[in-house]
Motif scaffolding. Structure first.
Motif, PDB file in Angstrom:
ATOM      1  N   PHE B 278       0.822  -1.233   0.042  1.00  0.00           N
ATOM      2  CA  PHE B 278      -0.018  -0.031  -0.020  1.00  0.00           C
ATOM      3  C   PHE B 278       0.927   1.147  -0.092  1.00  0.00           C
ATOM      4  O   PHE B 278       0.590   2.135  -1.101  1.00  0.00           O
ATOM      5  N   PHE B 279       1.912   1.382   1.049  1.00  0.00           N
ATOM      6  CA  PHE B 279       2.923   2.205   0.934  1.00  0.00           C
ATOM      7  C   PHE B 279       4.444   1.760   0.901  1.00  0.00           C
ATOM      8  O   PHE B 279       4.453   0.454   1.241  1.00  0.00           O
ATOM      9  N   ALA B 280       5.207   2.625   0.454  1.00  0.00           N
ATOM     10  CA  ALA B 280       6.670   2.138   0.902  1.00  0.00           C
ATOM     11  C   ALA B 280       6.944   2.404   2.242  1.00  0.00           C
ATOM     12  O   ALA B 280       6.501   3.328   2.699  1.00  0.00           O
ATOM     13  N   TYR B 281       7.738   1.448   2.827  1.00  0.00           N
ATOM     14  CA  TYR B 281       8.323   1.901   4.139  1.00  0.00           C
ATOM     15  C   TYR B 281       9.845   1.694   4.201  1.00  0.00           C
ATOM     16  O   TYR B 281      10.462   0.932   3.174  1.00  0.00           O
ATOM     17  N   PRO B 282      10.727   2.289   4.843  1.00  0.00           N
ATOM     18  CA  PRO B 282      12.389   1.955   4.857  1.00  0.00           C
ATOM     19  C   PRO B 282      12.449   0.860   5.083  1.00  0.00           C
ATOM     20  O   PRO B 282      11.786   0.142   6.131  1.00  0.00           O
ATOM     21  N   GLY B 283      13.221  -0.138   4.168  1.00  0.00           N
ATOM     22  CA  GLY B 283      13.698  -1.504   4.449  1.00  0.00           C
ATOM     23  C   GLY B 283      12.578  -2.552   4.286  1.00  0.00           C
ATOM     24  O   GLY B 283      12.971  -3.431   4.640  1.00  0.00           O
ATOM     25  N   LYS B 284      11.509  -1.972   3.733  1.00  0.00           N
ATOM     26  CA  LYS B 284      10.479  -2.976   3.434  1.00  0.00           C
ATOM     27  C   LYS B 284      10.395  -3.052   1.753  1.00  0.00           C
ATOM     28  O   LYS B 284      10.360  -1.932   1.207  1.00  0.00           O
ATOM     29  N   LEU B 445      -2.482   5.477  11.830  1.00  0.00           N
ATOM     30  CA  LEU B 445      -1.416   6.375  11.500  1.00  0.00           C
ATOM     31  C   LEU B 445      -0.499   6.284  12.550  1.00  0.00           C
ATOM     32  O   LEU B 445       0.674   6.263  12.323  1.00  0.00           O
ATOM     33  N   GLU B 448       1.714   3.464  11.596  1.00  0.00           N
ATOM     34  CA  GLU B 448       2.373   3.983  10.463  1.00  0.00           C
ATOM     35  C   GLU B 448       3.589   4.681  10.690  1.00  0.00           C
ATOM     36  O   GLU B 448       4.796   4.692  10.347  1.00  0.00           O
ATOM     37  N   LEU B 449       3.533   5.664  11.820  1.00  0.00           N
ATOM     38  CA  LEU B 449       4.307   6.404  12.412  1.00  0.00           C
ATOM     39  C   LEU B 449       5.705   5.521  12.681  1.00  0.00           C
ATOM     40  O   LEU B 449       6.937   5.928  12.601  1.00  0.00           O
ATOM     41  N   VAL B 452       7.698   3.990   9.877  1.00  0.00           N
ATOM     42  CA  VAL B 452       8.647   4.645   9.009  1.00  0.00           C
ATOM     43  C   VAL B 452       9.763   4.937   9.983  1.00  0.00           C
ATOM     44  O   VAL B 452      10.840   5.576   9.549  1.00  0.00           O
ATOM     45  N   ALA B 454       9.999   6.298  13.088  1.00  0.00           N
ATOM     46  CA  ALA B 454      10.072   7.249  14.079  1.00  0.00           C
ATOM     47  C   ALA B 454      10.041   6.403  15.654  1.00  0.00           C
ATOM     48  O   ALA B 454       9.432   5.437  15.852  1.00  0.00           O
ATOM     49  N   ASN B 455      10.230   7.308  16.589  1.00  0.00           N
ATOM     50  CA  ASN B 455      10.255   7.115  17.796  1.00  0.00           C
ATOM     51  C   ASN B 455       9.309   8.171  18.691  1.00  0.00           C
ATOM     52  O   ASN B 455       9.674   9.047  19.148  1.00  0.00           O
ATOM     53  N   PRO B 456       8.122   8.129  18.282  1.00  0.00           N
ATOM     54  CA  PRO B 456       7.124   9.434  18.306  1.00  0.00           C
ATOM     55  C   PRO B 456       7.194   9.965  19.768  1.00  0.00           C
ATOM     56  O   PRO B 456       6.952   9.124  20.820  1.00  0.00           O
ATOM     57  N   ALA B 460       3.674  14.442  18.561  1.00  0.00           N
ATOM     58  CA  ALA B 460       3.681  13.710  17.361  1.00  0.00           C
ATOM     59  C   ALA B 460       2.035  12.822  17.563  1.00  0.00           C
ATOM     60  O   ALA B 460       1.331  12.763  16.471  1.00  0.00           O
TER      61      ALA B 460
END
Lengths: 514, 514
Positions: B278-284, B445, B448-449, B452, B454-456, B460
């Motif tokens: 559905f989306f791109a993610y770092p490392g996936k 979300l 999802e945060l 990607v 993040a360590n929200p 955030a």
């Protein structure tokens, strides 16, 4: 530093203080960077049209752009009606729109669409950034474009990997393109036109109307030369009210506009274009000035209107004039709310230093004139004709000016396009008093239906009624955390507004039009 | 006859029965023509996203397009997020978008913008009509484009003088482009791939899933060959429930999807494309099938999927199979509403022949599997990932099928994008029961945060909370004429849905997720 953080730091260094946001997955790295840096205040909207309308209201009052955070092509599309209004207002705005990561764009993912194509019709400037190393510089250029004269909608499209990849570089602020100087020949011609006295119209818009010292000068020019000053039907912001110049607006209705303009033989345009009909109608003109009227552009939209006014005043020997104050508004009696008593109630209720947001449309059309003698105020209105700017525009203005009350004059049909803006007002505890003009109909369209030559039947009129079922704005507002009340007479309406502006936090008043 | 009337008569002759509308001045001649001819039912929406989402829901259930009536570029923009969803669903839809009269387009009127440019990113077909004489023929071509395989979003832009000028000509219906036949070589290859038994996946979508006799045949193919059948994560319409095949969906989450698909070495695609993240993610990964899996397109999106299924069954000697029924859902106890008891409550409440609208997102993700044993149903869901389709999609489905109950599974955050759809449900007295999954957060979300990287922090996370202030959907619904109630336990929720679907007219149930 990743790209997202470099962009946030760049925008902050360029003076951006507020982000209106409705993000999605492809913007999570920006949410993360905003969170970590704490440089920019984030304001959440539940719908993208709220986000851009609020950014517009903010910029009109703050005099500088906010940044919006939007999600892919559909999020941008939801935002675009109010981008259209902002463009027509020449409001500076930076939109940060996430896109799929570059490597993901080759695939037909569910949210894949042409973000750049969607941005172009509603932006003055569009940039697609290509890497974390470039996003800072691209952000600086986008911000400079937004701040260029006369104010532009500038959109930066950021594939998500340009945000999360390392290698971000914070960019120095770029100098925006200032307004262009006026042409000496145009000034000479304008001075000559002013020699024709009352045959001459000055149509002044844009930044000129935001500075009382300039509107006083315009008034002085009128007194000195006998010319008439008018303003376009819709403007980014007017500083007006008691003690300030209050110029007539060119009317929305074609016939009234033609009537107003028919006697002029010279029109001097300052940060304005020649007035044209809002819509075309069978058998009615598009152009409102008479053919025999000479058009003279002293300052185009991107030119230096303030310089034009000062130079013109200097050349004709005009001094700033003190306006003859319009009569102080009188509070209405306890009578049903019709258009006339509505005007009186609003005018008599407005407090000192209020910001008036005007999306009152048909029911509110007389309020502009009726408020000329009310205390000094800022007046911000729908500009691009795309209804649904009201709740967010008021929201953004309140974010920009936390110490000033905002009174939102809001037609009922239009309110429903971006009603979600009320929730942001509650969340941020903004002093916005929304007055819903509840006539239960798209009244404007009923008039327009006749203007295109129709003899409307029951089903056509039914398509323009919004009172079956009746909208209950007090309940809707309650559902979003905004206390409301319903009023049915003009005296109570006036008092309700007076009470509401004195209290912190948002209120909604549903004024039932008789 | 004027152009507007010729267009209405042309669309009616082509089978169009319903117009979802949010018109403005530049469309008044179409409102007038719809009124005078009484050939097409008009349904009003208070916001353009309602109009297009409803047209999508209508077409999914009626199997033919509705026409939408939209106002200029900003109105089209407001409509576009749900055009995006419709495009990804391959839903047939005709949009009639008014533009300024041709003679008025040269002027910078407030609503002047690039309508065609705004249409292109969200339409499969765009036509700008140039005269009253041509608008009928252009309408017939636009309708044929919409009805072409596999279903397209087709937009006709009509300057207002092309509607009000005399000289309209009613056009004969044009034959739409049917689905393309499948290639014998692709069929041979698919038969060979099925020889690999459980190493083979059939991913079937589009029209194949709308016909129980085809899904039974697919089940027969699986039984005969040992292959697996799956469906894309989102689909235009599924006919499923007890007694029908219920195929697994490729999951939204990348890791789960990769896990599901890792064992396959052959993938046969029927009215489907290879599944992507559905989306791109770092490392996936973006691509979900393993590299070593051979992709075989037996029927592309515009090809004849039903023929592909029948031919494949014929070649492998498969007969329609009767599914092993999933267990009948059990009513939940009087327990707090968590994701598990929510699934149970919904599954046990669904009546015979219901239409389920699924924009339940995070909270509703398990409901698809949990309802496999519920009575036979139509299942329509968000397709393009642009949240805010729910209230209108349910509305349109109910207009298409007035004798069937609609149960709308609705995430709270998403509901707020097009909440105005409730008003149309009340106005048309539609049997839609909206169940709001009130978890007070953009839960998706938050997940999802983290994805990607993040360590929200608190701010955030705060950007993704929508419970400050809490949304009160019962009040919002009341404000639009829809009765509502709030429930906090699963047994009451189940009973509330059962009660609501039995009564005519819309209801809203706010399910407070624990």
């Amino acid at each position: 530093m990743n790209g997202a953080e470099s962009l946030v730091r760049t925008l902050s260094a360029g003076g951006v203080e507020v982000c209106f946001a409705n993000p999605g997955t492809s913007e999570m790295q920006f949410v993360d960077a905003l969170d970590r840096t704490r440089l920019i205040r984030c304001v959440l909207g539940l719908f993208e049209g709220v986000v851009t309308g609020a950014a517009d209201g903010y910029a009109r009052m703050a005099g500088k752009p906010a940044v919006t955070l939007l999600h892919l092509a559909p999020g941008l599309a939801n935002a675009s009606a109010n981008l259209h209004n902002a463009r027509k207002a020449r409001t500076p705005m930076v939109n940060l729109v996430g896109d799929h990561a570059l490597r993901h764009q080759a695939y037909d993912a569910p949210l894949t669409a042409d973000v750049e194509g969607a941005a172009l019709p509603f932006s003055d400037f569009v940039r697609v950034t290509r890497s974390a190393a470039e996003i800072g510089a691209d952000g600086a250029e986008t911000l400079a474009a937004a701040m260029s004269a006369p104010g532009k909608v500038a959109t930066l499209i950021a594939p998500s990997d340009t945000g999360w990849d390392e290698g971000g570089v914070v960019a120095e602020p770029r100098r925006p393109q200032g307004p262009a100087p006026i042409e000496p020949a145009a000034l000479d011609a304008a001075v000559a036109a002013l020699g024709h006295g009352k045959e001459t119209l000055i149509l002044a818009g844009g930044s000129v109307l935001e500075q009382p010292e300039l509107t006083s000068l315009l008034l002085g020019i009128a007194e000195k030369t006998g010319c008439t000053i008018a303003v376009p039907p819709a403007n980014r912001r007017l500083e007006r009210g008691a003690g300030r110049a209050n110029f007539a607006k060119v009317p929305f209705a074609v016939d009234l506009a033609v009537e107003m303009l028919k006697g002029f033989r010279h029109a001097i345009l300052i940060e304005a274009r020649q007035p044209v009909a809002f819509f075309a109608y069978p058998g009615k003109p598009s152009v409102l000035l008479p053919d025999e009227c000479a058009r003279l552009t002293l300052a185009d939209l991107h030119d230096d209107g303030p310089e034009a006014v000062r130079a013109l005043a200097d050349r004709v020997g005009a001094k700033p004039a003190t306006p003859v104050d319009a009569p102080r508004p009188i509070r209405p009696q306890r009578v049903p709310i019709d258009y006339r008593s509505l005007e009186m109630a609003i005018a008599a209720a407005l407090p000192e230093d209020v910001i008036v947001m005007d999306e009152g449309l048909t029911a509110g059309r007389g309020i502009y004139d009726a408020t000329a003698g009310a205390p000094p105020m800022s007046w911000i209105a729908i500009t691009g004709g795309s209804i649904g700017i009201g709740p967010p525009l008021a929201t953004g203005a309140a974010i920009a000016c936390p110490d000033r009350p905002v009174v939102a004059l809001q037609a009922d049909g239009s309110a429903m396009y971006t009603i979600q803006g009320l929730w942001t007002q509650a969340r941020e505890n903004l002093n916005v008093t929304t007055v819903i003009f509840a006539n239960g109909t798209y009244e404007l369209l009923k008039q327009e239906l006749v203007r295109v030559g129709a003899n409307p039947g029951r089903s056509a009129l039914d398509m323009l009624e919004i009172n079956r079922p009746a909208l209950d704005f007090v309940s809707i507002a309650k559902g979003m955390g905004v206390p409301g009340r319903r009023v049915e007479d003009a005296a109570t309406l006036c008092q309700a507004i007076r009470d509401a502006v004195k209290e912190p936090g948002p209120k909604l008043i549903e004024a039932i039009i008789d």
